[in-house]
Design an enzyme around this catalytic site. Structure first.
Site, PDB file in Angstrom:
ATOM      1  N   ARG A  65       0.700  -1.027   0.060  1.00 15.57           N
ATOM      2  CA  ARG A  65      -0.032  -0.156  -0.088  1.00 15.57           C
ATOM      3  C   ARG A  65       0.693   1.223  -0.015  1.00 15.57           C
ATOM      4  NH1 ARG A  65      -0.906  -1.376   5.887  1.00 15.57           N
ATOM      5  NH2 ARG A  65      -0.157   0.332   7.117  1.00 15.57           N
ATOM      6  N   ASN A  66       2.220   1.083  -0.021  1.00 16.83           N
ATOM      7  CA  ASN A  66       3.158   2.072   0.107  1.00 16.83           C
ATOM      8  C   ASN A  66       4.001   2.048  -1.467  1.00 16.83           C
ATOM      9  OD1 ASN A  66       2.576   3.281   2.322  1.00 16.83           O
ATOM     10  ND2 ASN A  66       3.296   1.245   3.371  1.00 16.83           N
ATOM     11  N   GLY A  92       5.878  -9.923   5.697  1.00 16.34           N
ATOM     12  CA  GLY A  92       6.750  -9.220   6.515  1.00 16.34           C
ATOM     13  C   GLY A  92       6.448  -8.657   7.705  1.00 16.34           C
ATOM     14  N   HIS A 132       2.635  -6.531   8.635  1.00 15.92           N
ATOM     15  CA  HIS A 132       1.773  -6.546   7.557  1.00 15.92           C
ATOM     16  C   HIS A 132       0.333  -6.338   7.869  1.00 15.92           C
ATOM     17  CE1 HIS A 132       0.963  -8.608   3.555  1.00 15.92           C
ATOM     18  NE2 HIS A 132      -0.337  -8.522   4.145  1.00 15.92           N
TER      19      HIS A 132
END
Length: 397
Positions: free
Chosen positions: A201-202, A295, A298
């Site tokens: 989302r980045n 990761g 999350h």
């Protein structure tokens, strides 16, 4: 290719047949209609694209409570979060057998789907609190997912849906938005068998890039699907078009041909940490991935979840036979000054914090806002330039 969850083939709920689509659109204009929430619209888009296979529509109260409590519907289907259509007021559709669902995210609120009404029920405040606690692991109204879930009403409209539009995602992101059907088809066309999915989302900095590369190499995979969320985020997050441009530039410059597929999906972020990680794994299996990277923190936000809760939930709460997709468990990843490369911290026990190039999100945003690129060990200059242009545009307003 790996089978979809709970079915032999994908079950997209979008009406692809042109004649049926046209007839349904005409019928929908005559039906009682309701403006649904952004979350429900995202659910409809995901079901339309086959991502939520084998669901046929929105859950009723009993199924939603079962998913919240044990991640299973009343019929035993594994599903980690309730998929519901919640309204504040259902007066306009009382007694209707079929209704039109209008899109809250597009001008003019066009019809997004037609729903058969199997039940109109109301969650009690206690049930809403239970679902909130189970899914988000907190009832703190400051949590963005908690706030969104509890702001749209308690009336639950359940029943099968037929999806007629992919909301703004297909229009605004024609090169990136893809259904699970389309991704499976492209995986087949590329000749990939072992496929890694990466959620973002980045924008992707060096650590994200290298994490994808590590997964490709360690799993001997054919390719990675970078699958970005295109729906609503919390205030302050980088808009999807900027993220899209930055990720495409990174893949174009730094990955070999036919190893990366860049796609996106239409859904509002839940920020539900562990439960959302399981949902992410489920719909990556549906789109054809064999492995999914999870990761540190999350799908998390703030300090609501432990750093690796989104990994341990697969050991402690997800039944062994629930999903076929395999999880690639990643540690915090950063550039090592000692080794002059990006590493997972767990792989270098001799390092101290000072041996890594570590920058907080706040620090990075401040640097980009000043037109100052982060160090090359942290971010590729081509990516940083796109992000600096975005922050410059904000400052110019």
């Amino acid at each position: 290719m790996m089978k979809p969850h709970g079915a032999d083939t994908l079950k997209p709920l979008f009406v692809y047949d042109t004649e049926k689509h046209h007839a349904l659109m005409q019928e929908a204009e005559t039906l009682p209609s309701v403006l649904i929430s952004s979350a429900a619209a995202g659910n409809a888009v995901m079901m339309g694209g086959g991502y939520f296979t084998p669901l046929t529509g929105f859950m009723n109260v009993a199924d939603a409570m079962g998913c919240a409590k044990e991640m299973r519907t009343t019929k035993g289907l594994f599903f980690p979060v309730p998929i519901v259509n919640l309204l504040e007021n259902a007066d306009a559709i009382r007694g209707a057998k079929r209704i039109a669902l209008r899109d809250p995210n597009m001008e003019g609120n066009p019809i997004l789907a037609v729903q058969e009404v199997e039940a109109i029920e109301e969650f009690t405040p206690e049930q809403m609190e239970f679902i909130t606690q189970q899914v988000y692991r907190t009832t703190d109204p400051e949590h963005p997912g908690v706030a969104a879930f509890n702001s749209v009403g308690r009336i639950c409209v359940s029943g099968p849906i037929q999806v007629l539009h992919f909301s703004y995602f297909q229009d605004d992101f024609p090169d990136t938005f893809r259904t699970a059907v389309e991704i499976r088809n492209e995986i087949t066309e590329r000749g990939w068998n072992k496929v890694v999915a990466f959620q973002t989302r980045n924008p992707m900095h060096r650590a994200h890039e290298e994490l994808c590369r590590m997964a490709l190499e360690q799993l001997d995979a054919d390719g990675v699907v970078i699958h970005m969320l295109l729906g609503k985020l919390k205030p302050g997050d980088i808009p999807a078009p900027v993220r899209d441009a930055a990720i495409r530039k990174m893949a174009e410059v730094y990955f070999p041909p036919n190893t990366v597929m860049i796609t996106g999906y239409g859904f509002d972020m839940l920020y539900a940490g562990p439960r959302e990680a399981v949902l992410h794994a489920l719909f990556r299996q549906n789109m054809g991935a064999t492995h999914f990277i999870i990761g540190r923190d999350h799908a998390g936000v703030g300090d609501y979840y432990g750093a690796f809760d989104a990994q341990t939930i697969f050991d402690t709460e997800v039944p062994p036979d629930a999903l076929e997709i395999e999880i690639f468990r990643a540690d915090h990843t950063a550039y090592s000054k000692k080794l002059n490369r990006v590493v997972m911290m767990r792989d270098v026990p001799d390092h101290t914090k000072e041996d890594f190039v570590l920058l907080s999100g706040t620090k990075v945003r401040e640097m980009l806002g000043r037109g100052e690129p982060p160090p090359p060990e942290f971010s590729r200059i081509e990516v940083a330039e796109i992000l600096m242009d975005y922050y410059r545009s904000l400052n110019a307003k």
